[in-house]
Design an enzyme around this catalytic site. Sequence first.
Site, PDB file in Angstrom:
ATOM      1  N   GLY A 186       0.839  -1.198   0.000  1.00 39.14           N
ATOM      2  CA  GLY A 186       0.000   0.000   0.000  1.00 39.14           C
ATOM      3  C   GLY A 186       0.868   1.240   0.000  1.00 39.14           C
TER       4      GLY A 186
ATOM      5  CD  GLU B  76      -6.379  -6.994 -24.240  1.00 39.00           C
ATOM      6  OE1 GLU B  76      -6.355  -5.844 -23.794  1.00 39.00           O
ATOM      7  OE2 GLU B  76      -5.940  -7.965 -23.596  1.00 39.00           O
TER       8      GLU B  76
ATOM      9  CE  LYS C  44      -2.533  -8.658 -22.809  1.00 34.33           C
ATOM     10  NZ  LYS C  44      -3.746  -8.234 -22.218  1.00 34.33           N
TER      11      LYS C  44
ATOM     12  CD  GLU D 132      -0.300  -5.859 -20.610  1.00 28.38           C
ATOM     13  OE1 GLU D 132      -0.706  -5.600 -19.491  1.00 28.38           O
ATOM     14  OE2 GLU D 132      -0.849  -6.712 -21.334  1.00 28.38           O
TER      15      GLU D 132
ATOM     16  CE  LYS E 182      -3.560 -11.761 -13.737  1.00 24.88           C
ATOM     17  NZ  LYS E 182      -3.574 -11.216 -15.101  1.00 24.88           N
TER      18      LYS E 182
HETATM   19  C1  G6P Z   1      -2.666  -4.071 -14.409  1.00 19.85           C
HETATM   20  C2  G6P Z   1      -2.437  -5.346 -15.173  1.00 19.85           C
HETATM   21  C3  G6P Z   1      -3.373  -5.388 -16.395  1.00 19.85           C
HETATM   22  C4  G6P Z   1      -4.805  -5.192 -15.959  1.00 19.85           C
HETATM   23  C5  G6P Z   1      -4.983  -3.917 -15.159  1.00 19.85           C
HETATM   24  C6  G6P Z   1      -6.363  -3.817 -14.542  1.00 19.85           C
HETATM   25  O1  G6P Z   1      -2.204  -2.994 -15.140  1.00 19.85           O
HETATM   26  O2  G6P Z   1      -1.096  -5.455 -15.573  1.00 19.85           O
HETATM   27  O3  G6P Z   1      -3.244  -6.641 -17.040  1.00 19.85           O
HETATM   28  O4  G6P Z   1      -5.627  -5.157 -17.087  1.00 19.85           O
HETATM   29  O5  G6P Z   1      -4.043  -3.883 -14.084  1.00 19.85           O
HETATM   30  O6  G6P Z   1      -6.512  -4.861 -13.616  1.00 19.85           O
HETATM   31  P1  G6P Z   1      -7.894  -5.383 -13.098  1.00 19.85           P
HETATM   32  O7  G6P Z   1      -7.562  -6.413 -12.059  1.00 19.85           O
HETATM   33  O8  G6P Z   1      -8.611  -4.210 -12.516  1.00 19.85           O
HETATM   34  O9  G6P Z   1      -8.624  -5.956 -14.253  1.00 19.85           O
END
Ligand code: G6P
Length: 627
Positions: free
Chosen positions: A101, A499, A503, A506, A622
């Site tokens: 946090g 998307e 991808k 990333e 993630k």
């Molecule tokens: C991060 C991850 C992405 C994801 C995003 C939103 O940036 O790397 O892959 O799409 O968060 O995450 P959530 O859990 O809210 O879908």
Amino acid sequence: MCGIVGYIGTQAATDILIAGLERLEYRGYDSAGVATVEADKINCVKAKGKLFNLREKLEQTENKSQIGIGHTRWATHGKPEEHNAHPHLNADMSLAVVQNGIIENYLELKSELISKGIEFRSETDTEVIPHIISIFLANSSSLLEAVQKAIARLEGAFAIAIVDANNPFELIVARQQAPLILGFGQGEFFCASDITAVLPYTRTILNLENGEIARLTPLGVEIYNFAGERISRFPRTLDWNPVQTEKQGFRHYMLKEIYEQPAVVRTCLDTYINPNWHADENPDYSPVNIGLTPNLTDDLKHIQILACGTSWHAALVGKYLLEQVSGIPTTVDYASEFRYSPKPIIPNTLTIGVTQSGETADTIAALESERARRADLEPKFQAKLLAVTNRAESSIAQICDRIIDTQAGIEIGVAATKTFVAQVMGFYFLSLDLAFRQKTISNSRIGEIIEGLRHIPSQIETILDTQAEYIEELAHDFTAETEDFIFIGRGINFPIALEGALKLKEISYIHAEAYPAGEMKHGPIALLDNKVPVVAVAMPGSVYDKVISNAQEAKARDARLIGVTTAMNATEAAHTFDDMLTVPEVDELISPVLSVIPLQMLSYHIAAIKGLDVDQPRNLAKSVTVE
Ligand code: G6P
């Protein structure tokens, strides 16, 4: 972001902490550390970089301690260096803290502590916590009381775990707006940022709530609120299978998760489509069972969707469906923007948060602020909150009136694949439910769409079976010199272009941008030459010819053209595209769940061939639990 884990029990804590951190590494992986209590001393070991560096260090020592805490870090305050890695210790190194946090008032606390003569060893916000607890310990009757007093000084969102060499049989944890679960074993107890860390040991779980502190001892768990009052809570038993979190022979989790998509869609269909619903029988009940209550759907005039990252792309597909199928004006906003520039309040609005993890700080905050700003208004303005999430036990599920559980199973690869497809499935169900209630399309059209959805699992299997080798081969062409990619699409497939680009960025670190195909000529076309491949999502339907024309314009600028199109269209499309990624014949409305698959595979193979860390790409996490 960041993952924390804690253990107290009968086994060697270090092994359990490291195994737990391995499962939390998706939350951050730039440094890691553990602290255990041994012979009334804290033994703290930290290492910069991935977890294996820490594991190597720990292998050189024997550590039989049965209590400890661990952390895997995604740097916010202070560079990813060993001295900034958690756990952080107090001045005499008798007390250790891990945190997930941000302590927002740490600068003020830090200068107060420095004026008392305390020397800091890191640049982190977290280090203030052990020092403050330590000061309060001198005048408290217990470690728990000292932690309570310290927490009263902290502002921000945090989950913390603490061990103290002078109280060697207790582990204290606390939660304020950051995820923290407790695991209950036989004579052993766990805490972690996510259940995946404790699943190999127990499925008996309790979600700590905001404003709660727990004291874990070898004999049990006591829970208190921040005011120090004891609370009664009951754990629950999950039916999750730990095998879900193994790689099962795949080289990477991302590849495994791409291949899980047919099964995920089957589960979604089995869960939500009402098998007794037949269009020709004129049923008076909904074709889908998503459990929306009349207070959420009656008089609905407007939908606003809030999300981040890949979930935002799923939301854009959702907008298309909710407007075109259900006839409801829908807006989509980045949660991080919406929370600071909320839209004017419209009555009879459904607000949807889309988040696979259910823990994204911005999405949660945006939904909470929506609830708060509408709270005192008359009923038609009140917030109605729906979450589309893959984690039914997550924070978002607690604050929403209802969730659509996307049923994709745990996703470990940082780049979302199966959860994206499952989120889009969630929007098909929602839009069909609302279309049925609002009678915006005929039952026979609803029946047709459902029939189309039923074919998706086998159609994804066809793509995986027929395209895998070709896409891997094609990927070799883009691993050495390609620095930029452009993705184009229109209508319901524009979000798929977005998307596809995300991808690729990333995981392969290749710069990629996506545009609605018609916008190319308003700027991006200037970027094109023979070094910039263009991927066009050209699915047959209302905008197919337009996308082909836009692709031709790119071809005229020497760009290498890769088309995502249907097999039947392939002969015709072959005149336009240099390379073709083909998917089975499909209704345009359903096409995004197919057209995204080759794009996931293309970015996967480019990154894998480049030898990059596909599952844990640099700088990403993630679950983004900080703002
Ligand atoms: C991060 C991850 C992405 C994801 C995003 C939103 O940036 O790397 O892959 O799409 O968060 O995450 P959530 O859990 O809210 O879908």
